[in-house]
Write a protein that holds these residues in place. Structure first.
Motif, short mmCIF file in Angstrom:
data_model
loop_
_atom_site.label_atom_id
_atom_site.label_comp_id
_atom_site.label_asym_id
_atom_site.label_seq_id
_atom_site.Cartn_x
_atom_site.Cartn_y
_atom_site.Cartn_z
N ARG A 1 0.82 -1.21 0.00
CA ARG A 1 0.00 0.00 0.00
C ARG A 1 0.85 1.26 0.00
O ARG A 1 0.46 2.30 -0.54
CB ARG A 1 -0.96 -0.01 1.19
CG ARG A 1 -2.03 -1.10 1.04
CD ARG A 1 -2.85 -1.32 2.26
NE ARG A 1 -3.83 -2.38 2.05
CZ ARG A 1 -4.55 -2.95 2.99
NH1 ARG A 1 -4.41 -2.56 4.25
NH2 ARG A 1 -5.42 -3.91 2.71
N GLN A 2 2.03 1.17 0.58
CA GLN A 2 2.92 2.34 0.60
C GLN A 2 3.44 2.67 -0.80
O GLN A 2 3.85 3.80 -1.06
CB GLN A 2 4.08 2.09 1.56
CG GLN A 2 3.67 2.14 3.03
CD GLN A 2 4.79 1.76 3.97
OE1 GLN A 2 5.74 1.06 3.58
NE2 GLN A 2 4.71 2.21 5.21
N ARG B 1 2.14 5.70 -2.68
CA ARG B 1 2.64 7.05 -2.40
C ARG B 1 4.11 7.22 -2.79
O ARG B 1 4.70 8.25 -2.53
CB ARG B 1 2.46 7.36 -0.91
CG ARG B 1 1.01 7.39 -0.48
CD ARG B 1 0.87 7.84 0.97
NE ARG B 1 1.42 6.86 1.89
CZ ARG B 1 0.74 5.83 2.37
NH1 ARG B 1 -0.52 5.63 2.00
NH2 ARG B 1 1.29 4.98 3.23
#
Length: 302
Positions: free
Chosen positions: A296-297, A300
């Motif tokens: 999920r990181q 970004r």
């Protein structure tokens, strides 16, 4: 299993999908002929995935500023119906018409419904934190034009059910509640990489599992965000034919996480919460977090 890498897949965001395959009789009569034709063509699953991906890339780059699908064609994924012993073949075969359990053509269908899903995704984007940016990227004129397409599709096809849920940069933990590690699983590989993993369950099995999770979380952890997700998931599954099949398609993220014990960790976490074992529940969550938070990181990452 070996399959072709989807064209242009490298460098794109990880995207996973939860799909419902229904028997032909679950669809409006005017839609059945198109679905039957898709099944009779017998194209490979990789060909369908490639066509959908290339069409999406084409919409992004075409002139005129309209990123929405026109609805001129709608891709369909086809799956052989479960056999009486609950064994699911890896993919439809030339004789799939004789392998079904109670279905005239032995097949289950999942239409892409790109027009409807694109509209829902755009609405969610407009209502999110990036709404002002989305309004600049998708002009109001194009949004209004696409709403006309949605109205037309709903009027002619009677669509009230969206067969596909999509997620980018990771799989929602609630989805894993529908599956167990013993469920039929396809691992699609190419050139030393895992292209995707697909795990399937009958809708009856999936509903039994998600209702079990909702019942236990409602008592043990009523404030948990996952409970709301599971409740919505249950309501969605209940819309479909009782002989449907649910499929979790990991997509390209499978190459980062598979072999994956997430279905077991989610189940163990819920069981531990129900038994008041906070240590066990925390351990299960740590295993999930260590596996999925780095994915999920990436959303970004620059």
């Amino acid at each position: 299993m070996t399959g072709n890498l989807y064209h242009g897949q490298a460098g794109l965001p990880f995207s996973s999908a939860l799909r419902i395959y229904e028997p032909l009789e679950a669809f409006p009569e005017e839609q059945q002929e198109a679905l039957r034709e898709a099944g009779s063509r017998g194209g490979s699953r990789a060909a369908v995935e490639n066509a959908e991906l290339l069409a999406s890339l084409g919409r992004i780059t075409r002139p005129g500023g309209d990123p929405f699908p026109t609805g001129a064609t709608d891709l369909v994924r086809v799956l052989a119906a479960p056999r009486p012993d609950n064994a699911l073949p890896a993919a439809p075969t030339a004789d799939a018409g004789t392998s079904g359990a109670g279905h005239p053509d032995g097949l289950l269908y999942c239409p892409s419904q790109l027009v409807l899903r694109a509209g829902l995704a755009a609405n969610a984007l407009m209502e999110g934190i990036h709404g002002p940016l989305a309004q600049l990227l998708i002009p109001e004129e194009q949004r209004d034009k696409h709403q006309e397409r949605i109205d037309d599709v709903r009027a002619h096809a009677g669509l009230g059910r969206v067969h596909t849920r999509a997620s980018t940069w990771g799989i929602p933990f609630s989805w894993f509640c529908l599956f167990q590690e013993s469920d039929p699983t396809d691992v699609v590989e190419s050139e030393g990489h895992i292209v995707t993993v697909r795990i399937r369950a009958t809708i009856g099995e999936a509903l039994e599992r998600v209702r079990y999770a909702v019942a236990h979380l409602a008592l043990a952890a009523p404030d948990l965000d996952m409970l709301e997700d599971l409740t919505q998931l249950t309501e969605w599954l209940e819309l479909f034919h009782p002989e449907s099949v649910v499929e979790l398609d990991y997509g390209a993220v499978a190459d980062k996480v598979y072999p994956d014990e997430s279905p077991m960790d989610v189940r163990l976490g819920i069981e531990c919460l129900a038994e008041g074992d906070m240590t066990g529940a925390a351990a299960a969550y740590r295993r999930l977090a260590s596996r999925w938070i780095p994915i999920r990181q990436l959303a970004r990452a620059s």
